[in-house]
Motif scaffolding. Structure first.
Motif, PDB file in Angstrom:
ATOM      1  N   LYS B  59      46.621  35.968  38.054  1.00 39.16           N
ATOM      2  CA  LYS B  59      46.696  36.414  36.841  1.00 39.16           C
ATOM      3  C   LYS B  59      45.728  35.987  35.663  1.00 39.16           C
ATOM      4  CE  LYS B  59      51.892  36.441  36.970  1.00 39.16           C
ATOM      5  NZ  LYS B  59      52.845  35.383  36.767  1.00 39.16           N
ATOM      6  N   LYS B  60      45.400  34.850  35.732  1.00 39.84           N
ATOM      7  CA  LYS B  60      44.547  34.336  34.855  1.00 39.84           C
ATOM      8  C   LYS B  60      42.823  35.124  35.389  1.00 39.84           C
ATOM      9  CE  LYS B  60      45.740  29.569  34.521  1.00 39.84           C
ATOM     10  NZ  LYS B  60      45.163  28.077  34.828  1.00 39.84           N
ATOM     11  N   ILE B  61      42.735  35.143  36.667  1.00 41.80           N
ATOM     12  CA  ILE B  61      41.405  35.820  36.940  1.00 41.80           C
ATOM     13  C   ILE B  61      41.531  37.129  36.374  1.00 41.80           C
ATOM     14  CG2 ILE B  61      40.078  36.669  39.046  1.00 41.80           C
ATOM     15  CD1 ILE B  61      41.029  34.046  40.291  1.00 41.80           C
ATOM     16  N   GLU B  62      42.299  37.921  36.701  1.00 40.92           N
ATOM     17  CA  GLU B  62      42.713  39.259  36.329  1.00 40.92           C
ATOM     18  C   GLU B  62      42.575  39.516  34.530  1.00 40.92           C
ATOM     19  OE1 GLU B  62      45.844  42.800  37.102  1.00 40.92           O
ATOM     20  OE2 GLU B  62      46.826  41.032  36.107  1.00 40.92           O
ATOM     21  N   ASN B  63      42.844  38.536  33.944  1.00 36.32           N
ATOM     22  CA  ASN B  63      42.635  38.528  32.525  1.00 36.32           C
ATOM     23  C   ASN B  63      41.483  38.231  31.959  1.00 36.32           C
ATOM     24  OD1 ASN B  63      45.592  39.043  31.892  1.00 36.32           O
ATOM     25  ND2 ASN B  63      45.847  36.718  31.761  1.00 36.32           N
ATOM     26  N   GLU B  64      40.677  37.460  32.937  1.00 31.58           N
ATOM     27  CA  GLU B  64      39.388  37.114  32.565  1.00 31.58           C
ATOM     28  C   GLU B  64      38.420  38.493  32.957  1.00 31.58           C
ATOM     29  OE1 GLU B  64      40.031  32.417  33.965  1.00 31.58           O
ATOM     30  OE2 GLU B  64      38.648  33.557  35.264  1.00 31.58           O
ATOM     31  N   VAL B  65      38.826  38.914  34.116  1.00 32.69           N
ATOM     32  CA  VAL B  65      37.897  40.184  34.194  1.00 32.69           C
ATOM     33  C   VAL B  65      38.186  41.194  33.439  1.00 32.69           C
ATOM     34  CG1 VAL B  65      37.974  41.991  36.189  1.00 32.69           C
ATOM     35  CG2 VAL B  65      37.830  39.692  36.754  1.00 32.69           C
ATOM     36  N   PHE B  66      39.340  41.544  32.912  1.00 32.44           N
ATOM     37  CA  PHE B  66      39.479  42.581  31.921  1.00 32.44           C
ATOM     38  C   PHE B  66      38.796  41.946  30.575  1.00 32.44           C
ATOM     39  CE2 PHE B  66      42.619  44.252  34.597  1.00 32.44           C
ATOM     40  CZ  PHE B  66      42.491  45.777  34.577  1.00 32.44           C
ATOM     41  N   LYS B  67      38.748  40.982  30.501  1.00 33.12           N
ATOM     42  CA  LYS B  67      38.263  40.674  29.026  1.00 33.12           C
ATOM     43  C   LYS B  67      36.621  40.598  28.997  1.00 33.12           C
ATOM     44  CE  LYS B  67      37.749  36.361  26.196  1.00 33.12           C
ATOM     45  NZ  LYS B  67      37.831  34.847  26.400  1.00 33.12           N
ATOM     46  N   ASN B  68      36.067  40.289  30.117  1.00 31.46           N
ATOM     47  CA  ASN B  68      34.598  40.299  30.381  1.00 31.46           C
ATOM     48  C   ASN B  68      33.828  41.697  30.731  1.00 31.46           C
ATOM     49  OD1 ASN B  68      34.419  37.518  29.639  1.00 31.46           O
ATOM     50  ND2 ASN B  68      34.974  36.914  31.502  1.00 31.46           N
ATOM     51  N   TRP B  69      34.548  42.614  31.374  1.00 34.42           N
ATOM     52  CA  TRP B  69      34.024  43.734  31.652  1.00 34.42           C
ATOM     53  C   TRP B  69      34.912  45.047  31.455  1.00 34.42           C
ATOM     54  CZ3 TRP B  69      34.083  39.453  35.099  1.00 34.42           C
ATOM     55  CH2 TRP B  69      32.660  38.967  35.246  1.00 34.42           C
ATOM     56  N   ASN B  70      34.175  46.227  31.313  1.00 30.87           N
ATOM     57  CA  ASN B  70      35.008  47.252  30.687  1.00 30.87           C
ATOM     58  C   ASN B  70      35.510  48.129  32.006  1.00 30.87           C
ATOM     59  OD1 ASN B  70      35.585  49.424  29.352  1.00 30.87           O
ATOM     60  ND2 ASN B  70      33.826  50.455  28.839  1.00 30.87           N
ATOM     61  N   PHE B 103      30.853  46.276  40.294  1.00 29.13           N
ATOM     62  CA  PHE B 103      30.340  45.355  41.245  1.00 29.13           C
ATOM     63  C   PHE B 103      30.341  43.915  40.520  1.00 29.13           C
ATOM     64  CE2 PHE B 103      27.558  48.726  43.156  1.00 29.13           C
ATOM     65  CZ  PHE B 103      27.951  48.414  44.467  1.00 29.13           C
ATOM     66  N   GLU B 104      30.231  43.830  39.271  1.00 28.31           N
ATOM     67  CA  GLU B 104      30.323  42.425  38.622  1.00 28.31           C
ATOM     68  C   GLU B 104      31.682  42.048  38.664  1.00 28.31           C
ATOM     69  OE1 GLU B 104      26.183  42.985  35.882  1.00 28.31           O
ATOM     70  OE2 GLU B 104      28.348  42.645  35.063  1.00 28.31           O
ATOM     71  N   ALA B 105      32.521  42.738  38.303  1.00 26.30           N
ATOM     72  CA  ALA B 105      33.878  42.285  38.206  1.00 26.30           C
ATOM     73  C   ALA B 105      34.440  41.914  39.518  1.00 26.30           C
ATOM     74  CB  ALA B 105      34.661  43.204  37.341  1.00 26.30           C
ATOM     75  N   CYS B 106      34.110  42.810  40.621  1.00 26.72           N
ATOM     76  CA  CYS B 106      34.514  42.386  41.879  1.00 26.72           C
ATOM     77  C   CYS B 106      33.935  41.225  42.336  1.00 26.72           C
ATOM     78  CB  CYS B 106      34.113  43.738  42.846  1.00 26.72           C
ATOM     79  SG  CYS B 106      34.851  43.659  44.619  1.00 26.72           S
ATOM     80  N   SER B 107      32.709  40.854  42.296  1.00 21.98           N
ATOM     81  CA  SER B 107      31.964  39.847  42.787  1.00 21.98           C
ATOM     82  C   SER B 107      32.637  38.503  42.163  1.00 21.98           C
ATOM     83  CB  SER B 107      30.572  39.745  42.328  1.00 21.98           C
ATOM     84  OG  SER B 107      30.067  38.733  42.783  1.00 21.98           O
ATOM     85  N   TYR B 108      32.955  38.595  40.848  1.00 20.45           N
ATOM     86  CA  TYR B 108      33.785  37.610  39.790  1.00 20.45           C
ATOM     87  C   TYR B 108      35.063  37.173  40.402  1.00 20.45           C
ATOM     88  CZ  TYR B 108      35.458  34.905  36.241  1.00 20.45           C
ATOM     89  OH  TYR B 108      36.213  33.860  35.264  1.00 20.45           O
TER      90      TYR B 108
END
Lengths: 89, 140
Positions: B59-70, B103-108
């Motif tokens: 859940k944390k990783i998901e939140n970070e991904v949505f916060k950092n990438w559009n 690509f970036e969000a998937c890698s993260y």
């Protein structure tokens, strides 16, 4: 009295190589006080089983699903887990 | 959608869930059980997880991904139990308007699953031996 004793037992979840070495996925550790530090708990564990010696298998503690340093104090109401090195993926 | 599951991961179904008319890109990372390690032939891998903690970290990783990438959608699923060679152990999928973010969000996503999720694996070799894979200390 019995209830009091039960309240002073820490229940630990154990995973991976540690679970296999200890032949159990949980450990019950009686404690004398209401709470103890994770450092004290680690020392108790080392006495309990040589596999838990830092020299044999490294691990860290998760308390209530958060990785904690060994200054943190825990009580019987906490969910404590031993986390050996991870290898998901 | 994020989860730990015991059943087979259906990549085509996940693709359908990720697709979105406003997204021009879908990127996947798919982890698959390999037939060898550095020393010998592998028959399968047993995966074990501290499921409740993995759920929280995903859940944390998901939140970070949505916060950092559009991005539009994010899916991360890790399978546990015994998997044979060729089976999917983990999948991270992202949809977005353009490919760069996906690509970036998937890698993260996959990097952080590997660094932060309490999951363990034990390889079963063709020789009959089995061995826990030497891991890394959790970095959460």
């Amino acid at each position: 009295m019995n209830n009091s004793c039960e309240d002073r037992t820490l229940k630990l979840k154990v995973f991976g190589i540690l679970r296999e070495k200890l032949k159990s996925n949980t450990l019950s550790i009686p404690i004398n006080n209401n709470s103890i530090s994770l450092e004290e708990l680690k020392n108790c564990l080392k006495e309990l089983d040589p596999h838990l010696s830092m020299n044999e298998i490294n691990f860290v503690f998760a308390v209530n699903k958060v990785i904690c340093n060994e200054n943190v104090k825990v009580s019987s109401s906490d969910e404590i887990a031993l986390i050996p090195p991870i290898s998901g993926g | 959608m994020i989860s730990i599951i015991k059943d087979t991961i259906d990549q085509l179904k996940i693709l359908e869930e990720l697709k979105d008319n406003s997204s021009g890109a879908v990127v996947f990372f798919t982890g698959i059980v390999r037939d060898h390690n550095s020393k010998e032939k592998v028959e399968g891998i047993f995966y074990e997880a501290y499921e409740e903690m993995v759920d929280e970290i995903l859940k944390k990783i998901e939140n970070e991904v949505f916060k950092n990438w559009n991005i539009k959608k994010f899916i991360a699923i890790h399978r546990i139990g015994y998997l044979k060679v060729g089976e999917i152990s983990v999948i991270v999928g992202v949809s977005s308007e353009h490919r760069k973010e996906a690509f970036e969000a998937c890698s993260y996503g996959i990097d952080n699953i590997k660094k932060r999720c309490p999951i363990w694996k034990k390889e079963k070799m063709e020789s009959g031996d089995s061995e826990w894979v030497e891991g890394v200390m959790i970095n959460e």
